[in-house]
Design a protein around this motif. Structure first.
Motif, PDB file in Angstrom:
ATOM      1  N   THR A   1      72.951 -28.566  58.854  1.00 33.39           N
ATOM      2  CA  THR A   1      72.940 -28.116  60.435  1.00 33.39           C
ATOM      3  C   THR A   1      73.936 -29.227  61.241  1.00 33.39           C
ATOM      4  N   LEU A   2      73.871 -30.542  60.741  1.00 31.80           N
ATOM      5  CA  LEU A   2      74.478 -31.583  61.519  1.00 31.80           C
ATOM      6  C   LEU A   2      76.111 -31.372  60.964  1.00 31.80           C
ATOM      7  N   GLU A   3      76.445 -31.168  59.869  1.00 36.15           N
ATOM      8  CA  GLU A   3      77.675 -30.737  59.507  1.00 36.15           C
ATOM      9  C   GLU A   3      78.479 -29.700  60.114  1.00 36.15           C
ATOM     10  N   LYS A   4      77.415 -28.613  60.602  1.00 37.35           N
ATOM     11  CA  LYS A   4      78.050 -27.631  61.229  1.00 37.35           C
ATOM     12  C   LYS A   4      78.633 -28.017  62.718  1.00 37.35           C
ATOM     13  N   HIS A   5      77.658 -28.821  63.376  1.00 39.81           N
ATOM     14  CA  HIS A   5      77.799 -29.328  64.667  1.00 39.81           C
ATOM     15  C   HIS A   5      79.118 -30.276  64.619  1.00 39.81           C
ATOM     16  N   LEU A   6      79.247 -30.745  63.527  1.00 40.01           N
ATOM     17  CA  LEU A   6      80.552 -32.025  63.381  1.00 40.01           C
ATOM     18  C   LEU A   6      81.678 -31.132  63.117  1.00 40.01           C
ATOM     19  N   GLU A   7      81.698 -29.933  62.501  1.00 38.25           N
ATOM     20  CA  GLU A   7      82.788 -29.326  62.353  1.00 38.25           C
ATOM     21  C   GLU A   7      83.294 -28.265  63.431  1.00 38.25           C
ATOM     22  N   SER A   8      82.424 -27.952  64.363  1.00 37.94           N
ATOM     23  CA  SER A   8      82.540 -27.118  65.445  1.00 37.94           C
ATOM     24  C   SER A   8      83.552 -27.632  66.406  1.00 37.94           C
ATOM     25  N   ASP A   9      84.090 -26.799  67.400  1.00 34.75           N
ATOM     26  CA  ASP A   9      85.102 -26.907  68.536  1.00 34.75           C
ATOM     27  C   ASP A   9      84.514 -28.102  69.553  1.00 34.75           C
ATOM     28  N   HIS A  10      83.073 -28.130  69.429  1.00 35.35           N
ATOM     29  CA  HIS A  10      82.757 -29.381  70.516  1.00 35.35           C
ATOM     30  C   HIS A  10      82.225 -30.558  69.819  1.00 35.35           C
ATOM     31  N   SER A  11      82.557 -30.585  68.626  1.00 34.02           N
ATOM     32  CA  SER A  11      82.409 -31.889  67.858  1.00 34.02           C
ATOM     33  C   SER A  11      82.771 -33.303  68.327  1.00 34.02           C
ATOM     34  N   TRP A  12      84.071 -33.267  69.282  1.00 33.65           N
ATOM     35  CA  TRP A  12      84.450 -34.491  69.686  1.00 33.65           C
ATOM     36  C   TRP A  12      83.482 -35.243  70.596  1.00 33.65           C
ATOM     37  N   LEU A  13      82.608 -34.241  71.406  1.00 34.63           N
ATOM     38  CA  LEU A  13      81.570 -34.508  72.204  1.00 34.63           C
ATOM     39  C   LEU A  13      80.450 -35.460  71.448  1.00 34.63           C
ATOM     40  N   LEU A  14      80.026 -35.007  70.525  1.00 33.97           N
ATOM     41  CA  LEU A  14      78.885 -35.356  69.605  1.00 33.97           C
ATOM     42  C   LEU A  14      79.612 -36.956  69.088  1.00 33.97           C
ATOM     43  N   ILE A  15      80.930 -36.932  68.682  1.00 31.47           N
ATOM     44  CA  ILE A  15      81.644 -37.975  67.946  1.00 31.47           C
ATOM     45  C   ILE A  15      81.737 -39.271  68.910  1.00 31.47           C
ATOM     46  N   GLU A  16      82.166 -38.548  70.224  1.00 38.17           N
ATOM     47  CA  GLU A  16      82.412 -39.721  70.941  1.00 38.17           C
ATOM     48  C   GLU A  16      81.002 -40.303  71.422  1.00 38.17           C
ATOM     49  N   PHE A  17      79.823 -39.581  71.719  1.00 40.55           N
ATOM     50  CA  PHE A  17      78.504 -40.176  71.874  1.00 40.55           C
ATOM     51  C   PHE A  17      77.919 -41.231  70.740  1.00 40.55           C
ATOM     52  N   ILE A  18      78.105 -40.555  69.492  1.00 42.06           N
ATOM     53  CA  ILE A  18      77.929 -41.459  68.292  1.00 42.06           C
ATOM     54  C   ILE A  18      78.831 -42.734  68.141  1.00 42.06           C
ATOM     55  N   ASN A  19      79.834 -42.844  68.601  1.00 39.40           N
ATOM     56  CA  ASN A  19      80.693 -44.003  68.702  1.00 39.40           C
ATOM     57  C   ASN A  19      80.470 -44.841  69.864  1.00 39.40           C
ATOM     58  N   LYS A  20      80.033 -44.404  70.936  1.00 38.04           N
ATOM     59  CA  LYS A  20      79.682 -45.278  72.139  1.00 38.04           C
ATOM     60  C   LYS A  20      78.238 -45.519  72.433  1.00 38.04           C
ATOM     61  N   SER A  21      77.400 -44.632  71.991  1.00 33.72           N
ATOM     62  CA  SER A  21      76.054 -44.987  72.289  1.00 33.72           C
ATOM     63  C   SER A  21      75.365 -46.227  71.876  1.00 33.72           C
TER      64      SER A  21
END
Length: 85
Positions: free
Chosen positions: A41-61
């Motif tokens: 499920t996490l992999e699907k989120h990270l491969e989706s079109d909105h993954s940039w938002l999740l990656i930015e959150f992980i990098n900055k949070s």
């Protein structure tokens, strides 16, 4: 989703009325659970079109969490998220 997660009860209001530190911790806890128990499920989120938002959150949070906790403990303001080198 676990019943212990923060949920909006007023769908007209688009804000969860909680401290930023609490929201970051809750989101990171959920990501941790996905990584541990539902990695597909996490992999699907990270491969989706909105993954940039999740990656930015992980990098900055993490830095934002540390800055906010430091501010809570000391009463002083620390760096604004996104301005670190």
């Amino acid at each position: 989703m676990n019943a212990g997660y923060i949920k909006r009860t007023d769908l007209k209001n688009h804000v969860i009325d909680r401290n930023t530190v609490v929201l970051i911790l809750a989101a990171m806890h959920r990501l941790s659970e996905l990584a541990r128990y539902q990695p597909q499920t996490l992999e699907k989120h990270l491969e989706s079109d909105h993954s940039w938002l999740l990656i930015e959150f992980i990098n900055k949070s993490l830095l934002q969490f540390i800055d906010n906790i430091s501010s809570e403990i000391t009463g002083k303001d620390f760096r604004v998220t996104g301005f670190r080198t």
